[in-house]
Design a protein around this motif. Structure first.
Motif, PDB file in Angstrom:
ATOM      1  N   ASN A  18      -6.069  -5.929  -7.005  1.00 24.23           N
ATOM      2  CA  ASN A  18      -6.946  -6.176  -5.848  1.00 24.23           C
ATOM      3  C   ASN A  18      -6.262  -7.188  -4.945  1.00 24.23           C
ATOM      4  O   ASN A  18      -5.955  -8.310  -5.379  1.00 24.23           O
TER       5      ASN A  18
ATOM      6  N   THR B 177     -10.111   1.562  -3.168  1.00 21.17           N
ATOM      7  CA  THR B 177      -8.808   2.172  -3.398  1.00 21.17           C
ATOM      8  C   THR B 177      -8.132   2.306  -2.051  1.00 21.17           C
ATOM      9  O   THR B 177      -8.636   3.000  -1.167  1.00 21.17           O
ATOM     10  N   GLY B 178      -6.989   1.633  -1.884  1.00 22.57           N
ATOM     11  CA  GLY B 178      -6.316   1.659  -0.577  1.00 22.57           C
ATOM     12  C   GLY B 178      -7.249   1.138   0.488  1.00 22.57           C
ATOM     13  O   GLY B 178      -7.856   0.082   0.339  1.00 22.57           O
TER      14      GLY B 178
ATOM     15  N   THR C  14      -0.381   4.863  -2.559  1.00 23.44           N
ATOM     16  CA  THR C  14      -1.808   4.963  -2.215  1.00 23.44           C
ATOM     17  C   THR C  14      -2.053   6.105  -1.236  1.00 23.44           C
ATOM     18  O   THR C  14      -3.104   6.739  -1.240  1.00 23.44           O
TER      19      THR C  14
ATOM     20  N   THR D 203      -4.601  -2.092 -11.856  1.00 25.30           N
ATOM     21  CA  THR D 203      -5.192  -2.144 -10.514  1.00 25.30           C
ATOM     22  C   THR D 203      -4.990  -3.552  -9.965  1.00 25.30           C
ATOM     23  O   THR D 203      -5.380  -4.535 -10.613  1.00 25.30           O
TER      24      THR D 203
ATOM     25  N   LEU E  59       0.826  -1.208   0.000  1.00 30.54           N
ATOM     26  CA  LEU E  59       0.000   0.000   0.000  1.00 30.54           C
ATOM     27  C   LEU E  59       0.860   1.256   0.000  1.00 30.54           C
ATOM     28  O   LEU E  59       0.623   2.207  -0.739  1.00 30.54           O
ATOM     29  N   LYS E  60       1.899   1.252   0.859  1.00 24.34           N
ATOM     30  CA  LYS E  60       2.770   2.443   0.964  1.00 24.34           C
ATOM     31  C   LYS E  60       3.553   2.666  -0.325  1.00 24.34           C
ATOM     32  O   LYS E  60       3.622   3.764  -0.844  1.00 24.34           O
TER      33      LYS E  60
ATOM     34  N   SER F 133       2.978   1.705  -3.359  1.00 27.90           N
ATOM     35  CA  SER F 133       2.218   1.979  -4.577  1.00 27.90           C
ATOM     36  C   SER F 133       1.764   3.433  -4.654  1.00 27.90           C
ATOM     37  O   SER F 133       1.132   3.840  -5.622  1.00 27.90           O
TER      38      SER F 133
ATOM     39  N   VAL G 168      -4.602  -1.541  -4.969  1.00 24.30           N
ATOM     40  CA  VAL G 168      -3.513  -0.590  -5.195  1.00 24.30           C
ATOM     41  C   VAL G 168      -3.321  -0.426  -6.697  1.00 24.30           C
ATOM     42  O   VAL G 168      -3.631  -1.328  -7.480  1.00 24.30           O
ATOM     43  N   LYS G 169      -2.808   0.730  -7.068  1.00 23.68           N
ATOM     44  CA  LYS G 169      -2.560   1.016  -8.483  1.00 23.68           C
ATOM     45  C   LYS G 169      -1.059   0.908  -8.690  1.00 23.68           C
ATOM     46  O   LYS G 169      -0.272   1.550  -7.991  1.00 23.68           O
ATOM     47  N   TYR G 170      -0.634   0.058  -9.619  1.00 23.90           N
ATOM     48  CA  TYR G 170       0.799  -0.039  -9.945  1.00 23.90           C
ATOM     49  C   TYR G 170       0.931   0.211 -11.441  1.00 23.90           C
ATOM     50  O   TYR G 170       0.463  -0.586 -12.263  1.00 23.90           O
TER      51      TYR G 170
ATOM     52  N   THR H 199      -8.364  -4.814  -0.386  1.00 27.51           N
ATOM     53  CA  THR H 199      -7.880  -3.473  -0.684  1.00 27.51           C
ATOM     54  C   THR H 199      -7.456  -3.471  -2.152  1.00 27.51           C
ATOM     55  O   THR H 199      -7.399  -4.536  -2.778  1.00 27.51           O
TER      56      THR H 199
END
Length: 607
Positions: A73, A260-261, A33, A71, A28-29, A31, A65-67, A63
């Motif tokens: 999941n 998202t996040g 977010t 996306t 999470l951090k 990416s 994250v976008k990389y 959750t």
């Protein structure tokens, strides 16, 4: 066949405490977010109070994250087999799994459990060797252990070609080699994109969406979370839900949420492969399928392993009933148990002949004790009987649950552990000496034999042992007594307050459970007798005052430390003729029959 390359669905699975939730934190951090100045907690996915206190994941959570342009999941799952119902549902929502394994501990009983569920669903695996920074990490041996486990569980050729990422979730580093660690999660993200298959795009077909998780919101009511298996879904769309009993119910999608996040965001539309949440139907349940009205076609019902342990829940009828709790009536307790059934698919609640008694079945002691702990924090008062394993008939033969037990102990304590598990009808499967003073033992033990064993195990190993166990199979019932408490108890004779003088008179008789000044009632268990029989004692006795001077008058009375029990320890301690009384403020043990004379008569009749 068209694929949705802009999305990946992956579950993170592991044995308890191997670092799943910490790894999700880093993803999470890394990416992006969160904003740079945003304050976030450690293990941010563990949102419940009990999850934070105990450092374990109890409920599966999702959750996203976008990389780059994709996306991802991510579903964080519990590691305890007691919450296996959560893991089994999650496997239906994803296309691949990241199996997190501790680089020192290697594969553990619950690693086997969660991996077995993933392989059964034909999911694509990635192995993440976590805690690679530990000084005693042994990556090469652990990878061999993981490979052996894959082969043992019947993985196919494609699954055996799993990629490995080495990481330290705590430090936020990862790499494709054990000694090539950089402060980045790129290697893991890239491996996910390269190896986890993208969902098939079937958005033109009729809608199919299965409810896998439930949530609740005071404003919109019940929220169903799941994956769109086929078709697409829009806000305001008229759909039909296929109920378990075969009935159908029409409703309108009032709200649609994406992720998202750690936030849930309102969206207008979603299509096959997306993991979304919907609201609009009050009584939607786990496993039900939401379809388009033109093509009402239900997906196969989610198969969840059966419960293995049951307890009796009763309305509190002790002399102290109603003093500390807000909800004490049978109606309130039944409502709460029925509410739990809505979200917990592994739980069973069966009524009995009495309106004040229910039989509650779950996957293990931890599963049931978390429910009880939540109820007492919410203000409920209740009584509980000793947990019992569920006997099941297989081909006409009565069978009981058997567990695979893995024990890590210092060499000096192996004899005591082997002897005690042998006495509990344990069968030794394996023994490995790591050469560093630690020995790993593997046993097959009836679940009956493990009830209440953890306290004895901690005493035997002086707190240095690690005990892990997970359900293995149902096997024919072993005759005779298996496990159970050997010592009797000290039972209070009358109502009153425990006195220092009364406790001092009893210290030679055993271990005391109550402190001076604690209110007790007749029939309440106040200590453990150091012999096998129960003893009724007067713990409220006061010292008689006299006007004669004493040579020892100025000596201060000192008593030994009393034994305080947690909820799990209290439940494990119970015998067949005892109850555990649970209130928001206290955990008390008591005899089922409080009156001494009636108790003695009942004991004679049972012989």
């Amino acid at each position: 066949m068209q694929l949705r390359e802009d999305i990946r669905n992956i579950a993170i699975i592991a044995h308890v405490d191997h670092g799943k939730t910490t790894l999700v934190d880093q993803l999470l951090k890394y990416s992006g977010t969160f904003r740079e100045n945003e304050q976030v907690d450690e293990r941010m996915m563990d949102s419940g109070d009990i999850e934070r206190e105990r450092g374990i994941t109890i409920l599966a959570k999702n959750t996203a994250v976008k990389y780059h342009d994709t996306t991802i999941n991510i579903l964080d799952t519990p590691g305890h087999a007691d919450f296996g119902g959560e893991v089994e549902r999650i496997m239906k929502m994803v296309d691949g799994v990241a199996l997190v394994v501790d680089a020192y501990e290697g594969t553990m009983p619950q690693t086997r459990f969660v991996l077995k569920k993933a392989l059964e669903q034909k999911l694509t695996p990635i192995v993440v060797l976590n805690k690679i920074d530990r000084p005693n990490a042994r990556p090469a041996e652990v990878i061999d252990e993981v490979l052996d486990l894959f082969i043992e569980l019947g993985a196919d050729d494609d699954q055996l070609e799993f990629p490995v990422v080495y990481a330290s979730a705590l430090n936020g580093t990862s790499g494709l080699e054990p000694d090539d660690q950089k402060e980045t999660m790129d290697p893991l993200f890239t491996t996910i994109l390269d190896h986890i298959p993208a969902p098939v795009d079937t958005s033109e077909e009729p809608l199919q969406f299965q409810i896998t998780l439930l949530d609740y919101n005071d404003y919109v009511g019940r929220i169903g979370v799941g994956r769109i298996v086929r078709g697409s879904i829009k806000v305001g769309q008229q759909v039909v839900v296929m109920k378990q009993d075969g009935t159908q119910k029409n409703f309108r999608i009032s709200k649609l949420f994406g992720f998202t996040g750690l936030k849930r965001i309102e969206i207008e539309e979603a299509k096959s492969g997306d993991i979304v949440a919907i609201s609009g139907l009050e009584d939607i349940n786990v496993g039900e399928t939401v379809c388009s009205q033109e093509h009402p076609e239900a997906l196969p019902w989610l198969r969840i392993d059966e419960p293995t342990l049951q307890m009796t829940f009763l309305v509190n009828n002790s002399p102290f009933a109603g003093r500390e709790g807000n909800f004490i009536t049978s109606r309130k307790i039944e409502e709460r148990l029925m509410k739990q059934l809505e979200t917990d698919v592994s739980l069973r609640v069966d009524p009995t002949d009495s309106p004040d008694v229910w039989t509650v079945s779950g996957r293990g002691e931890l599963h049931l004790s978390i429910l009880i702990e939540n109820m007492r924090r919410e203000g409920y008062e209740l009584q509980l009987s000793k947990p019992k394993v569920i006997i099941k008939e297989v081909d006409g033969v009565p069978c009981e649950p058997v567990e695979r037990v893995q024990v890590d102990v210092p060499e000096a304590y192996t004899g005591a552990v082997m002897e005690s598990l042998g006495a509990r009808k344990g069968e030794m499967l394996d023994m490995v000496n790591h050469g560093n003073g630690q020995v790993r033992l593997e046993f097959k033990v009836p679940s009956r034999g493990l009830l209440g064993y953890s306290t004895e195990f901690m005493s035997q190993t002086h707190g240095y042992g690690i005990l892990n166990h997970t359900f293995e199979a149902y096997e024919p019932v072993i005759k005779g007594q298996v496990g159970g408490r050997r010592e009797g108890v000290l039972v209070a004779l009358e109502n009153g307050k425990a006195s220092t003088y009364g406790i001092m008179q009893l210290e030679d008789r055993g271990v005391i459970f109550v402190s001076p000044g604690t209110e007790v009632y007749a029939g309440m268990i106040v200590g453990e007798h150091n012999r096998e029989n129960d003893l009724t004692v007067n713990i409220t006795k006061e010292k008689h005052l006299t006007n004669v001077r004493s040579a020892t008058k100025d000596q201060t009375a000192t008593i030994r430390k009393t034994r305080q029990m947690s909820l799990e320890e209290a439940l494990q301690y119970l015998n067949d003729d005892e109850y555990c009384e649970v209130t928001p403020e206290s955990i008390r043990l008591r005899k089922m029959i409080l009156n001494k004379n009636e108790r003695e008569k009942a004991a004679k009749r049972s012989k």
